[in-house]
Scaffold this active site. Structure first.
Site, PDB file in Angstrom:
ATOM      1  N   ASP A  71       0.821  -1.217   0.000  1.00  0.00           N
ATOM      2  CA  ASP A  71       0.000   0.000   0.000  1.00  0.00           C
ATOM      3  C   ASP A  71       0.855   1.267   0.000  1.00  0.00           C
ATOM      4  OD1 ASP A  71      -2.675  -0.737  -0.255  1.00  0.00           O
ATOM      5  OD2 ASP A  71      -2.843  -1.285   1.846  1.00  0.00           O
ATOM      6  N   GLN A 191     -24.490  -2.025   7.246  1.00  0.00           N
ATOM      7  CA  GLN A 191     -25.104  -1.723   8.544  1.00  0.00           C
ATOM      8  C   GLN A 191     -24.454  -2.543   9.656  1.00  0.00           C
ATOM      9  OE1 GLN A 191     -29.456  -1.925   8.432  1.00  0.00           O
ATOM     10  NE2 GLN A 191     -29.391  -1.511   6.229  1.00  0.00           N
ATOM     11  N   CYS A 378      16.873  -6.534 -10.846  1.00  0.00           N
ATOM     12  CA  CYS A 378      17.402  -7.247  -9.691  1.00  0.00           C
ATOM     13  C   CYS A 378      17.854  -8.651 -10.095  1.00  0.00           C
ATOM     14  CB  CYS A 378      16.365  -7.267  -8.568  1.00  0.00           C
ATOM     15  SG  CYS A 378      17.072  -7.719  -6.960  1.00  0.00           S
ATOM     16  N   HIS A 514      15.613  -1.477  -8.227  1.00  0.00           N
ATOM     17  CA  HIS A 514      14.183  -1.615  -8.531  1.00  0.00           C
ATOM     18  C   HIS A 514      13.606  -0.267  -8.976  1.00  0.00           C
ATOM     19  CE1 HIS A 514      13.373  -5.727  -7.003  1.00  0.00           C
ATOM     20  NE2 HIS A 514      14.456  -5.488  -6.274  1.00  0.00           N
ATOM     21  N   GLU A 516      10.932   0.346 -10.480  1.00  0.00           N
ATOM     22  CA  GLU A 516       9.470   0.406 -10.394  1.00  0.00           C
ATOM     23  C   GLU A 516       8.988   1.143  -9.147  1.00  0.00           C
ATOM     24  OE1 GLU A 516      10.526  -3.707  -8.570  1.00  0.00           O
ATOM     25  OE2 GLU A 516      11.325  -2.313 -10.066  1.00  0.00           O
TER      26      GLU A 516
END
EC number: 6.3.4.2
Length: 545
Positions: A71, A191, A378, A514, A516
């Site tokens: 996350d 609910q 990597c 890395h 990304e």
């Protein structure tokens, strides 16, 4: 004075709390506020660094070297704040901190309990991560009702009381399922989820209702009535074609205005033109390219989440629809690399362990011999070195000591010392705990003049994030270079190989780091952008034949 937004989830997991939190953070940032996000994970592991990707998905590495929840990757892609080790805490880390304090005698011989000691440590960590920001968004992992989450929920309940309603609010994300056979949306799960939350003393200020279709005003009014939430604060978040549309979806329902008012924040009107531009660019696709992802965790897309997103970002900025085709490396090992014949480019991502390595090597050999654009990340760079050593240099059986300690040609090995980005020396050895043997976080890399890497980045020095134990063995560098391998990137002290490429190949690049982890939809990452562009060229050349 920092204001807090606590985000919880109910009904089921994997609803997208991280995306929702990051999207709201992006809107608040667009209103001129300094925003950070903190993820609290209820598992007992100290961090996800040693967890299987099948269990947890990818491990996102921060610039300061923390191994964190995926996350945090969403957070960095949506907001301009750089995440650190202070942005992710697990139950394991919290308990570790408390036990260390107990061993030191910090609690003066008192009985150490979940309340107040664990909850106090949770609150301390939240405040530590939130320091110096206008708004801190705190996402509680798991689902309300899980026993593991209870200490975190108790801690944020206490924080609301201590800070007051103008400094802390609760947002609850729930599922409102659509039953196709009856054509109805069902509000009952929401609910009950809110009822569960209220039973432990937390009343949501805002509900974000995930659904297949937009909720009607009648459904929103019904949910508001039974959950004691204002009707305007019941937000409908339907499935979107792109996650980068979500800031606009939430803004259209005035979620940011609700939050600003409840927290008494002074903020300008949101300028979401940057996000609108991303969505508009994503809609323009002049070509489709197929990129092979040859890995060992291909059954779970989340294992390569940041790479998937980085390729998507590259597609946005090159008017390209990137179709990622996942190949299990073991399948290529068994059936050969001809499985890749229809592919426009090949990417071999990172990973650990021997399984699938020979399949990755076959895929790289195919890319090298057939002039297919190749990007290795990597382990992808390490296997590219092994392939070159075996098939070009002629070092039969060349390998990494990670996979074969008895190899005659250890072209990769565990490096015992390296220089960090700040110039300090770091060391490791075979006996160090797994969590402590890694080269982690942002490191300087010098790019050689006249290389493809230098052309791609457009500068001589870069900082990229690392997560690995093994490096190219310098003993074999001269031999590799003599046979045509180009060392295009080296570490700050010039001792470690960081990037390689081939002179007689249209586009063959591999990196030990890395890239990304630093890609975002607003700018894309130059390495992925040029890789996708190379795939476009290869696709066009194939069409001409």
């Amino acid at each position: 004075m920092t204001k807090y937004i606590f985000i919880t989830g109910g009904v089921v997991s994997s609803l997208g709390k991280g995306i929702a939190a990051a999207s709201l953070a992006a809107i608040l940032e667009a209103r001129g506020l300094r925003v950070t996000l903190i993820k609290l994970d209820p598992y007992i592991n100290v961090d996800p660094g040693t967890m299987s990707p099948f269990q947890h998905g990818e491990v996102f590495v921060t610039n300061d070297g923390a191994e964190t929840d995926l996350d945090l990757g969403h957070y960095e892609r949506f907001v301009k704040t750089t995440m650190t080790k202070r942005n992710n805490f697990t139950s394991g880390k919290i308990y570790e901190n408390v036990i260390k304090k107990e061993r030191r005698g910090d609690y003066l011989g008192g009985t150490v309990q979940v309340i107040p000691h664990i909850t106090n440590e949770i609150k301390r960590c939240i405040k530590l991560g939130a320091d110096a920001f206008d708004v801190a968004m705190v996402e509680i992992g798991g689902t309300v009702g899980d026993i593991e989450s209870l200490p975190f929920l108790e801690a944020i309940r206490q924080m609301r009381i201590e800070l007051g309603s103008q400094r802390a609010i609760f947002i609850h994300l729930t599922l409102v399922p659509y039953i196709a056979t009856s054509g109805e949306t069902k509000t009952k799960p929401t609910q009950h989820s809110v009822k569960e939350l209220r039973s432990i003393g937390i009343q949501p200020d805002v509900l974000i209702c995930r659904s297949e279709k937009p909720l009607s005003m009648a459904d929103r009014a019904k949910i508001a009535l039974f959950t004691n939430v204002e009707k305007e604060a019941v937000i409908s978040l339907e499935d979107a074609n792109s996650i980068y549309q979500i800031p606009m979806i939430l803004h259209a329902q005035h979620l940011d205005e609700i939050v600003v008012k409840k927290l008494s924040l002074e903020a300008k009107q949101a300028d979401l033109s940057e996000w609108q531009r991303v969505v508009d660019m994503q809609a323009v696709q002049t070509m489709t390219v197929k990129i092979a992802m040859v890995g060992k965790y291909t059954e779970l897309n989340d294992a390569y989440k940041s790479i998937n997103e980085a390729l998507l970002h590259a597609g946005i900025h090159t008017e390209t629809k990137v179709e990622i085709i996942y190949f299990d490396a073991e399948m290529i090992e068994k059936h050969g690399a001809l499985l890749l014949e229809s592919i426009d480019a090949i990417l071999v991502p990172g990973g650990f362990g021997e399984r699938g390595v020979e399949g990755k090597i076959k895929a790289i050999q195919y890319a090298r011999e057939h002039k297919v654009p190749f990007l290795g990340i990597c382990l992808g760079m390490q296997t590219a070195v092994i392939e070159f050593a075996r098939n070009v240099v002629g070092l039969t059986g060349a390998n990494s000591t990670e996979f074969n300690k008895e190899t005659l040609y250890p072209v990769l090995g565990l490096i015992s010392e390296w220089m960090d980005a700040d110039g300090s020396k770091q060391t490791r050895d075979e006996s160090t705990d797994l969590g402590g043997t890694m080269r982690l976080g942002g490191q300087y890399c010098h790019l050689a003049e006249g290389t493809l890497a230098r052309k791609v980045y457009g500068k001589s020095q870069i900082i990229e994030r690392h997560r690995h134990r093994y490096e190219v063995n310098n003993k074999y560098v001269d031999s590799l270079v003599k046979h045509g391998l180009i060392i295009s990137g080296r570490s700050a002290d010039n001792s470690l190989v960081e990037m390689i490429e081939l002179a007689d190949h249209p586009w063959f690049l591999a990196c030990q780091f890395h890239p990304e982890f630093t890609s975002n939809p607003r700018d894309s990452h130059p390495l992925f952008k040029e890789f996708v562009f190379a795939a476009r060229i290869h696709h066009q050349e194939k069409d001409k034949k």
